[in-house]
Design an enzyme around this catalytic site. Structure first.
Site, PDB file in Angstrom:
ATOM      1  CE  LYS A  10      -3.245   1.864   3.419  1.00 16.20           C
ATOM      2  NZ  LYS A  10      -4.034   1.836   4.570  1.00 16.20           N
ATOM      3  CB  SER A  26       0.202   2.064 -16.806  1.00 17.08           C
ATOM      4  OG  SER A  26       0.863   3.179 -17.577  1.00 17.08           O
ATOM      5  CE1 TYR A  59       0.299  -0.683 -18.163  1.00 15.28           C
ATOM      6  CE2 TYR A  59      -2.112  -0.282 -18.528  1.00 15.28           C
ATOM      7  CZ  TYR A  59      -1.115  -0.316 -19.052  1.00 15.28           C
ATOM      8  OH  TYR A  59      -1.122   0.489 -19.739  1.00 15.28           O
TER       9      TYR A  59
END
Length: 151
Positions: A10, A26, A59
């Site tokens: 995280k 992305s 991503y």
């Protein structure tokens, strides 16, 4: 028991440095941040924008090392603007029984206003002696990170 999805990494309160609608998809992230928490290039991440509540998945691609770059690209750029604070999560699928027996570890960076590491947390699930549950532990490791960066 089956498979469960647990957070393994995280990035907390990172600040958007740029939003680039002209890039094909992305989010670009400083490799220093990626390496410290164990997020791989091309790994899927979930993102929460703390300024407007938008949530999205995309991503990761690595940016320039040491620049503190956090840049949503493509359609994600429409959900953020420079200065917004984000939480970026990465998950892994785990066998539930294996987690109960062996535990699980997640790495968390809390960022400062320049996307530098303000705190580094290790969050663990530790198996209990009865073998039927786990305990949650949260430990700051910032002193260890600072010491290792000075050597």
């Amino acid at each position: 028991m089956g498979t469960i999805r647990l957070m393994h990494a995280k990035l907390h309160r990172v600040q958007v440095t740029e939003a680039n609608i002209d890039y094909v998809g992305s989010i670009t992230i400083d490799p220093i941040l990626l390496d410290k928490v164990g997020i791989l290039p091309l790994e899927e991440v979930d993102i929460v924008n703390l300024n407007n509540g938008n949530r999205f998945s995309t991503y990761v691609i690595p940016g320039e090392t040491g620049k503190g770059e956090i840049c949503p690209n493509g359609g994600a750029a429409l959900l953020c603007q420079p200065g917004d604070l984000l939480i970026i999560y990465a998950y892994e699928n785990c066998d539930r029984q294996e987690v109960i027996q062996r535990g699980h570890t997640a790495r968390v960076i809390v960022a400062d206003e320049d996307n530098k590491i303000q705190d580094f947390l290790i969050q663990t699930l530790v198996p209990c002696e009865d073998g039927n549950k786990v305990e949650f532990h949260n430990s700051s490791m910032i002193d260890t990170i600072l010491e290792s960066s000075q050597t």
